[in-house]
Design a protein around this motif. Structure first.
Motif, PDB file in Angstrom:
ATOM      1  N   ASN A  77       0.787  -1.227   0.000  1.00  0.00           N
ATOM      2  CA  ASN A  77       0.000   0.000   0.000  1.00  0.00           C
ATOM      3  C   ASN A  77       0.820   1.279   0.000  1.00  0.00           C
ATOM      4  OD1 ASN A  77       1.102  -0.121   2.476  1.00  0.00           O
ATOM      5  ND2 ASN A  77      -0.786   0.071   3.617  1.00  0.00           N
ATOM      6  N   ALA A  80      -1.171   4.054  -1.786  1.00  0.00           N
ATOM      7  CA  ALA A  80      -2.310   4.584  -1.022  1.00  0.00           C
ATOM      8  C   ALA A  80      -1.837   5.375   0.189  1.00  0.00           C
ATOM      9  CB  ALA A  80      -3.229   3.450  -0.579  1.00  0.00           C
ATOM     10  N   THR A  81      -0.827   4.870   0.884  1.00  0.00           N
ATOM     11  CA  THR A  81      -0.365   5.535   2.109  1.00  0.00           C
ATOM     12  C   THR A  81       0.145   6.934   1.782  1.00  0.00           C
ATOM     13  OG1 THR A  81       0.217   3.388   3.044  1.00  0.00           O
ATOM     14  CG2 THR A  81       1.169   5.329   4.102  1.00  0.00           C
ATOM     15  N   SER A  83      -0.569   8.659  -0.800  1.00  0.00           N
ATOM     16  CA  SER A  83      -1.670   9.491  -1.309  1.00  0.00           C
ATOM     17  C   SER A  83      -2.425  10.143  -0.144  1.00  0.00           C
ATOM     18  CB  SER A  83      -2.615   8.682  -2.210  1.00  0.00           C
ATOM     19  OG  SER A  83      -3.526   7.901  -1.469  1.00  0.00           O
ATOM     20  N   SER A 120      -2.914  -0.659  -5.435  1.00  0.00           N
ATOM     21  CA  SER A 120      -2.739   0.570  -4.667  1.00  0.00           C
ATOM     22  C   SER A 120      -1.977   1.616  -5.494  1.00  0.00           C
ATOM     23  CB  SER A 120      -1.984   0.229  -3.382  1.00  0.00           C
ATOM     24  OG  SER A 120      -1.625   1.375  -2.687  1.00  0.00           O
TER      25      SER A 120
ATOM     26  N   GLU B  57      -9.503   3.096  -4.229  1.00  0.00           N
ATOM     27  CA  GLU B  57      -9.937   1.975  -5.053  1.00  0.00           C
ATOM     28  C   GLU B  57     -10.222   0.716  -4.243  1.00  0.00           C
ATOM     29  OE1 GLU B  57      -6.786   2.756  -4.571  1.00  0.00           O
ATOM     30  OE2 GLU B  57      -6.164   0.746  -4.015  1.00  0.00           O
ATOM     31  N   SER B  61      -6.951   0.343   0.758  1.00  0.00           N
ATOM     32  CA  SER B  61      -6.345   1.645   0.476  1.00  0.00           C
ATOM     33  C   SER B  61      -7.010   2.755   1.285  1.00  0.00           C
ATOM     34  CB  SER B  61      -6.426   1.953  -1.022  1.00  0.00           C
ATOM     35  OG  SER B  61      -5.478   1.171  -1.727  1.00  0.00           O
ATOM     36  N   SER B  64      -5.229   2.592   4.473  1.00  0.00           N
ATOM     37  CA  SER B  64      -3.827   2.973   4.245  1.00  0.00           C
ATOM     38  C   SER B  64      -3.706   4.486   4.060  1.00  0.00           C
ATOM     39  CB  SER B  64      -3.281   2.268   3.004  1.00  0.00           C
ATOM     40  OG  SER B  64      -3.390   0.869   3.149  1.00  0.00           O
ATOM     41  N   ALA B  65      -4.608   5.056   3.274  1.00  0.00           N
ATOM     42  CA  ALA B  65      -4.591   6.506   3.054  1.00  0.00           C
ATOM     43  C   ALA B  65      -4.934   7.234   4.349  1.00  0.00           C
ATOM     44  CB  ALA B  65      -5.559   6.888   1.941  1.00  0.00           C
ATOM     45  N   GLY B  68      -1.828   7.360   6.328  1.00  0.00           N
ATOM     46  CA  GLY B  68      -0.929   8.383   5.799  1.00  0.00           C
ATOM     47  C   GLY B  68      -1.386   9.783   6.181  1.00  0.00           C
TER      48      GLY B  68
END
Lengths: 311, 394
Positions: A77, A80-81, A83, A120, B57, B61, B64-65, B68
Motif C-alpha cells: 500500500n 495509497a499511504t 496518497s 494501490s 480503489e 487503500s 492505508s490513506a 498516511g
C-alpha cells in the motif's frame, strides 16, 4: 527542463544517512540515494516506503536513515499511504497550517509494486496525486529470500522457480510495468538504471519530482544476493542491461514516448546474462535454445518500444 | 438548544461528520455504509464541508490513506461495513499500533458467507483485538452522539488510539426516527481543533513513522498500546460527562435499564436493546423483575463494571449478534462470563446467539429469553445447555 549539472547533484547533501543495514552492492540503496539527490536543496519531502529490504534496513527502531519525514505502513500500500499524506498536505495547506512546499516520493520493490501493491499504485496514479512512485526493481522478492515476482526475467533461478532436472527457472517473461503506468496517462513515466555518471537517473528523478501530478519511475536495481554477483560488478551489469536492450532507457512525457539512449550496436543478451549466477544454467551445453528464446523476446520488446518511440 | 429532526442513522452520522468537518476522508462504497461517503461528497460539492475526500480503489487503500493522512497531521475519518472492514484488517492493526486517532464510522453487517448485506456484529467483533476503541449505539441518536464524542476520546493525549463508532446496519443506518441534533457551534467548540504533537508535515521536526522493531523493542510498544486502551476507559467517562453538559444526554460504559432490582436480565449490544426494553416493560407490568444491561463500550472492555451491574441477578442471558465458532458462544458472552466469574457472580448464564444475517429479533424473542431465564432462576439450568440460538427456523 533541468539545467542542473552533474557536479551539483554530486555535491548535494545525502538524504539517506550512512549507517543503514543494506548490503554492499545493493541497487536499492543507490536508487534511493540518487533519487533523493534530485530534490533541490532546502525543499522538504515526505518519503514513503513499502515493506521490504529497504524498509527493514533503513528504519530499524530506534534508528532512521532518513533526513526527511518518512512513513512505512505495509507491503502492498505504498501508493495509497503516500496518497493520504499528500492529501493531508493539501488539507492543512488550505487551512493555513502549513506554509512550506513539500514533495512526496515513495519507494517500493518490484514485489510491492508489480504484484501485491499493484492495485494501490494504480489507484494512486489514477487519482492524480502530486507524488512520485519509485520502483526499485530487483526482479524478485528479495527480502523474503529471492522468490519470483512478475518482474523476474524469464529463466531466472529463484527459490520458487528453482532450476532442476525438470525446470529451467521462471517459465514466464516480465510484466512491462512502465508501459502499464504510461497507459494511466499520467504526466510522466520513466525507466532508468545506474549508467555512467547517473545523469539519466538524476534528470528523470528531477523531472518526476518537479512535474505536477503523479509520476512513476522504474529503476532497475540489481541485488547481489538474488542475482548472484560480486558487489563491484553491479555497474557492468547495469551497462550490459542497457547495451543489450534488456533494460531500455526511455521516458513518456504527457503521452509522448522517447528513447533516452539507443546503443549504436545492440550487444547479444549473453553479455548481460553471463554476469549473473541466476542465469548460470543457461550456459550449460544443450541449453542454447533457452538463450535464443530469451533473445527473441528481448528483440521483440525492443522493436515494440522503438515503434512507440518513433525511433 | 437541540435541533429536532427526523433522520436515519447514516444521515445522523454524516451530519456529525459535517459539523466536525475533519481534514481528510478516504472511503470506498459498501452497503450499508455507502451513504456516508455519498453524503460527505455531497456536502463537499455544495461547499458545506471542506474535507478532502479521497475516492480510493479499495478499503485496504482507504485505511492505508487514512494512516498516511493522520500520520501527516490531518484529522481523518473513514466509513465502512463488513467485507470492507475485513479488507482493512491488516491496516487496522497498523493504524492502532502507530497510535493514530482515526475515527471510523462502522455500519455493522454480516461477513460472508453466505453473502448477506444485513446486520450482524461479526465485522467489528472480528476486529475486537486490533487495538481500536469500539463504541456501539442503540439508535440514530446514540450513533450521532457517539460520533461527536469520538475525536475527544481518540485524540486525548493519554489515549491516541483509533476509534470505531458502530451502528447496526439497516436497522439503525437506514431506519428513520426522531433525533435531537446539536448546534454547529456547540459541536465545533466541543470537538475543538486537532493539533497533534508529532506529525510528518511538521516543518520544524521531521519524523519517521512505522519502524521495523526487533524483539528487544516490540513488546514495549504493545505494552504502551495496552496502557492507552486502559486509559481510554477514564477518558470515555470524562468525555461523556462533558458531553452531558452540552447535550443533557448521559452516557457511560453501559446503560442499566430497570436493572437495579432485576432478578433476570438480558445483556445486549446495539438496536436489540430497544426491542428488549419493550419486553422488559411488559414483564415489569406483569410484576416480573426483568432488566436490561446495554453494553455501549466494548473496547476497552469494562468487565468489572458490567459484572457489578449484574450482581443482584439470578439468571442472565448474554446475547451476541455474532457467532465466533468457538462452540462456546459469542464474544460478548465469552468475555462477560469471564468477568462474572472474576467478580464471583452467582448468576446462571445463558450464551445466546441471535439475529445473524439480519434475522429479526422481536419483543416475543426477548420474552422467550426472559421466560427461559425465569425457569433457570427458579430451578437451575436443567437441560445444561448454556450456548443457545434464538430465532432459528425449525
Amino acid at each position: 527542463m533541468s539545467q542542473t549539472g552533474f557536479k551539483e547533484y554530486q555535491q548535494r547533501q545525502e538524504r539517506l544517512a550512512p549507517g543503514h543495514r543494506l548490503c554492499a552492492g545493493c541497487g536499492g540503496t543507490i536508487a534511493v540515494r540518487n533519487v533523493l539527490k534530485a530534490l533541490r536543496p532546502g525543499d522538504k519531502a515526505v518519503v514513503g516506503n513499502a515493506t521490504g529490504c529497504l524498509e527493514v534496513s533503513t528504519f530499524t527502531y530506534p534508528y532512521t536513515s532518513y533526513e526527511d519525514s518518512y512513513i512505512h505502513s505495509a507491503f502492498e500500500n505504498a501508493g495509497a499511504t503516500l496518497s493520504g499524506v499528500e492529501t493531508a498536505y493539501h488539507a492543512l495547506k488550505k487551512k493555513g497550517k502549513i506554509k512550506e512546499e513539500y514533495k512526496f516520493i515513495t519507494f517500493g520493490g518490484d514485489g510491492g509494486t508489480y504484484d501485491i501493491g499493484f492495485q494501490s499504485l494504480s489507484g494512486a496514479m489514477e487519482r492524480g496525486h502530486d507524488m512520485v512512485y519509485v520502483c526499485y526493481d530487483n526482479g524478485a522478492y528479495m527480502n523474503t529470500g529471492i522468490q519470483r515476482s512478475s518482474a523476474t526475467p524469464m529463466y531466472a533461478d529463484t527459490t520458487t522457480t528453482p532450476v532442476g532436472s525438470r525446470s529451467n527457472g521462471k517459465p514466464q517473461g516480465r510484466k512491462d510495468l512502465a508501459a502499464i503506468m504510461a497507459a494511466h496517462h499520467i504526466p510522466y513515466v520513466a525507466q532508468t538504471t545506474f549508467i555512467g555518471n547517473m545523469m539519466d537517473l538524476y534528470q528523470k528523478s528531477e523531472k518526476a519530482i518537479y512535474t505536477k501530478g503523479p509520476a512513476f519511475l522504474n529503476i532497475m536495481a540489481p541485488c547481489p544476493r538474488g542475482w548472484r554477483y560480486e558487489a563491484p560488478d553491479i555497474i557492468q551489469i547495469c551497462k550490459m542491461a542497457v547495451e543489450t536492450c534488456y533494460w531500455p532507457l526511455f521516458e513518456v512525457t504527457d503521452g509522448r514516448w522517447e528513447l533516452s539512449y539507443q546503443p549504436k550496436e545492440k550487444l547479444p543478451l549473453e553479455e548481460f546474462l553471463r554476469l549473473q549466477g541466476r542465469f548460470r544454467h543457461l550456459f550449460l551445453p544443450g541449453n542454447e535454445y533457452l538463450i535464443e528464446a530469451f533473445q527473441a523476446e528481448v528483440d521483440r520488446r525492443w522493436e515494440e518500444l522503438k515503434k512507440r518511440c518513433g525511433a | 438548544m437541540g435541533i429536532k429532526q427526523r433522520m436515519s442513522g447514516n444521515e445522523a452520522v454524516a451530519y456529525a461528520m459535517k459539523q466536525i468537518n475533519p481534514d481528510v476522508m478516504p472511503a470506498f462504497p459498501i452497503t450499508p455504509s455507502t451513504e456516508l461517503p455519498q453524503f460527505v461528497s455531497s456536502y463537499i460539492a455544495n461547499g458545506e464541508m471542506d474535507t478532502e475526500f479521497i475516492p480510493v480503489e479499495s478499503e485496504h487503500s482507504a485505511m492505508s490513506a487514512a494512516i498516511g493522512a493522520e500520520a501527516a497531521g490531518a484529522r481523518t475519518m473513514t466509513a465502512t461495513s463488513s467485507a470492507g472492514l475485513a479488507l482493512m484488517w491488516e491496516m487496522l492493526y497498523v493504524a492502532a499500533s502507530n497510535r493514530l486517532p482515526i475515527a471510523l464510522a462502522l455500519v455493522n453487517r454480516a461477513l460472508s458467507g453466505p453473502l448477506n448485506i444485513n446486520c450482524e456484529h461479526s465485522d467489528s467483533m472480528g476486529a475486537r483485538d486490533s487495538g481500536w476503541i469500539q463504541i456501539y449505539a442503540e439508535d440514530n441518536q446514540e450513533a450521532y452522539d457517539n460520533f461527536i464524542q469520538a475525536y475527544r476520546i481518540a485524540e486525548h493525549k493519554d489515549v491516541m488510539l483509533p476509534i470505531m463508532i458502530c451502528q447496526d446496519g439497516f436497522i439503525i443506518s437506514h431506519g428513520v426516527s426522531n433525533i435531537e441534533l446539536l448546534e454547529d457551534e456547540a459541536v465545533k467548540a466541543f470537538v475543538g481543533e486537532y493539533n497533534p504533537k508529532h506529525f510528518l508535515l511538521n516543518e520544524n521536526e521531521p519524523m519517521a513513522v512505522g519502524p521495523y522493531a526487533v524483539s528487544c523493542y516490540g513488546m514495549e510498544s504493545k505494552r504502551a498500546h495496552a496502557q492507552a486502551m486502559i486509559n481510554a476507559g477514564r477518558v470515555i467517562l470524562d468525555v461523556a460527562a462533558e458531553f452531558e453538559k452540552i447535550s443533557g444526554k448521559k452516557y457511560g460504559f453501559f446503560e442499566a435499564y430497570r436493572l437495579e432490582d432485576a432478578e433476570i436480565a438480558i445483556v445486549a449490544i446495539g438496536s436489540a436493546c430497544g426491542t428488549t426494553k419493550d419486553a422488559v416493560d411488559l414483564l415489569r407490568a406483569e410484576g416480573k423483575k426483568a432488566g436490561l444491561l446495554k453494553v455501549r463500550v466494548f473496547r476497552p472492555f469494562p468487565g468489572k463494571e458490567l459484572a457489578g451491574a449484574l450482581r443482584n441477578c439470578r439468571a442472565v442471558a448474554i446475547l451476541d449478534r455474532c457467532e465466533s465458532f468457538s462452540a462456546n458462544g459469542g464474544p460478548l458472552a465469552a468475555e462477560l462470563s469471564a468477568a462474572l466469574y472474576q467478580a464471583k457472580g452467582q448468576a446462571e448464564v445463558l450464551k445466546i446467539v441471535y439475529g445473524l444475517n439480519g434475522r429479526d429479533y422481536t419483543v416475543e424473542d426477548a420474552r422467550q429469553v426472559f421466560a427461559d431465564l425465569e425457569e433457570i432462576a427458579a430451578n437451575g439450568n436443567r437441560d445444561g445447555q448454556e450456548y443457545r440460538y434464538i430465532g432459528l427456523r425449525e
